[in-house]
Each structure stands twice: as C-alpha cells, then as structure tokens.
Motif scaffolding. Structure first.
Motif, PDB file in Angstrom:
ATOM      1  N   SER A 127       0.856  -1.178   0.000  1.00 55.75           N
ATOM      2  CA  SER A 127       0.000   0.000   0.000  1.00 55.75           C
ATOM      3  C   SER A 127       0.894   1.230   0.000  1.00 55.75           C
ATOM      4  O   SER A 127       2.079   1.140   0.323  1.00 55.75           O
ATOM      5  N   ARG A 139      -6.033  -2.823   2.564  1.00 54.02           N
ATOM      6  CA  ARG A 139      -5.228  -2.614   3.777  1.00 54.02           C
ATOM      7  C   ARG A 139      -4.616  -1.225   3.863  1.00 54.02           C
ATOM      8  O   ARG A 139      -3.967  -0.877   4.833  1.00 54.02           O
ATOM      9  N   SER A 163      -4.421   2.360   4.838  1.00 48.39           N
ATOM     10  CA  SER A 163      -5.088   3.134   5.894  1.00 48.39           C
ATOM     11  C   SER A 163      -5.754   4.394   5.343  1.00 48.39           C
ATOM     12  O   SER A 163      -6.814   4.801   5.818  1.00 48.39           O
ATOM     13  N   ARG A 191      -9.050   3.277   3.778  1.00 49.96           N
ATOM     14  CA  ARG A 191     -10.056   2.948   4.812  1.00 49.96           C
ATOM     15  C   ARG A 191     -10.570   4.205   5.495  1.00 49.96           C
ATOM     16  O   ARG A 191     -11.732   4.284   5.873  1.00 49.96           O
ATOM     17  N   GLU A 198      -1.458 -12.294   3.953  1.00 47.94           N
ATOM     18  CA  GLU A 198      -1.945 -10.945   4.233  1.00 47.94           C
ATOM     19  C   GLU A 198      -3.406 -10.963   4.664  1.00 47.94           C
ATOM     20  O   GLU A 198      -3.860 -10.072   5.356  1.00 47.94           O
ATOM     21  N   LEU A 219      -5.279  -8.650   7.472  1.00 47.68           N
ATOM     22  CA  LEU A 219      -6.363  -7.780   7.050  1.00 47.68           C
ATOM     23  C   LEU A 219      -7.677  -8.157   7.723  1.00 47.68           C
ATOM     24  O   LEU A 219      -8.477  -7.295   8.064  1.00 47.68           O
ATOM     25  N   GLN A 238      -8.208  -6.338  10.801  1.00 50.12           N
ATOM     26  CA  GLN A 238      -8.574  -4.926  10.644  1.00 50.12           C
ATOM     27  C   GLN A 238      -9.996  -4.753  10.146  1.00 50.12           C
ATOM     28  O   GLN A 238     -10.706  -3.853  10.569  1.00 50.12           O
TER      29      GLN A 238
END
Length: 193
Positions: free
Chosen positions: A9, A79, A81, A84, A107, A111, A114
């Motif tokens: 990311s 993923r 931030s 999101r 991963e 994830l 989260q």
C-alpha cells in the motif's frame, strides 16, 4: 517487461508484489537471491484511489472484488489506511482456488483483523462457492449506493460485471484492472447512473 500487481500500500516502507510462478520468467524471479537487482518501472494504469472519481457523487459503500492473483491489488487497496479512512464502508471479497494459490494470501489474516466481517474470503477448493449475483445482492443490502473495484481474468470479470448489473443497489461505477502493459491497462470506468 511483465506487469505485476502491487501488494504493498502507499504507506508501506517497501514495494511488494505477488506473482504466480507459471513460466520461465516468474520461475527466474522466484529463484532470485536476496541482493540481486531488477528494474521496476513506474506504475501503469490507474486502478485504486483516484481523486477524479471521488469528486463525483461519493458512494455510500464500496465493494472490492478480486479472484486469483486479482486478489493481490484488492488486498493492497483494502489494507491501505488512507483508503479505509476515506472509504469506511468498504467490503472486500477475494476468491482463490486454494489457500496456497499465492503466498501473499498470508496478508488475509492480518487484514481480517482490521476489517473483520467486511473481508469475505472464498476458498473455492474448500467450499465450492463463488462470487455471483446472489452473493453480490446479499453484500449490497447494507447500503443503497455502491461503487465496485474489480480484479479478475477477462472472462471472470465480464461475468462479474453482468452480475453487478443485476443487483438492486444503485451502482455508480465499476473500475477494472486489466493486467496488461498495453494501452488497455488503464482502468475502465462505467457509470451506471
């Protein structure tokens, strides 16, 4: 040159990619030792967050769909931030042939912590299910307006686009990754207003 999808990311300290070993080139990559060098070009296409579509009517919800190695950019996007924060109502669905399809699927566990129930993982070998119109209808019941981001082979992507068009929710657009170095590599946006 070969195109590969980012697993990393934007905020990650390292560039990470995931590729299925299927031929001489990917076998050579897999056999590389730490410290060997490769040349990486600037990113192609525009899949992912784009301020251009965000200035238009903002969707109440976003659905990220990925199958096989198409799960890689979906996981990278989900993923992130910043993504999101700007898109708190995001559902990600990844479908793989088996748990070992790509090593990067470790991963998913991170994830899942989260995103919780907003990350749906379909292991086609284990449960024989798939992303289809009934699953999409179930997912989209939670909000009236949606935008879709789709990463899959051309055949599967066409089927998913057809399925998306059958759901009752208002679909603002479908953004696709084309997995190509050709001019078609850029995202396709179809607004279904």
């Amino acid at each position: 040159s070969h195109p590969f999808s980012f697993l990393s990311s934007p905020g990650d300290p390292h560039l990470r990619f995931a590729a299925r070993v299927v031929g001489p080139f990917t076998k050579q990559l897999a056999d590389m030792a730490p410290g060997e060098h490769i040349r990486v070009s600037a990113p192609l296409g525009r899949f992912g967050y784009s301020g251009a579509w965000n200035r238009k009517r903002k969707p109440e919800a976003t659905c990220l769909l990925g199958t096989g190695t198409g799960s890689v950019p979906i996981l990278g996007l989900a993923r992130d931030s910043e993504w999101r924060r700007k898109h708190p109502n995001t559902v990600a669905v990844v479908s793989v042939r088996n748990a070992e399809e790509i090593r990067a699927l470790r991963e998913i566990a991170l994830l899942q912590g989260q995103m919780g129930e907003d990350l749906l993982v379909i292991n086609r070998a284990a449960d024989r299910s798939a992303i289809d119109s009934s699953l999409l209808a179930e997912i989209t019941r939670s909000a009236p307006t949606w935008r879709f981001f789709l990463c899959a082979s051309e055949r599967i992507a066409q089927g998913l686009e057809s399925d998306i068009k059958t759901i009752d929710a208002h679909v603002l657009g479908i953004h696709r990754e084309r997995f190509s170095l050709a001019s078609g590599a850029q995202q396709t946006t179809e607004v279904l207003a």
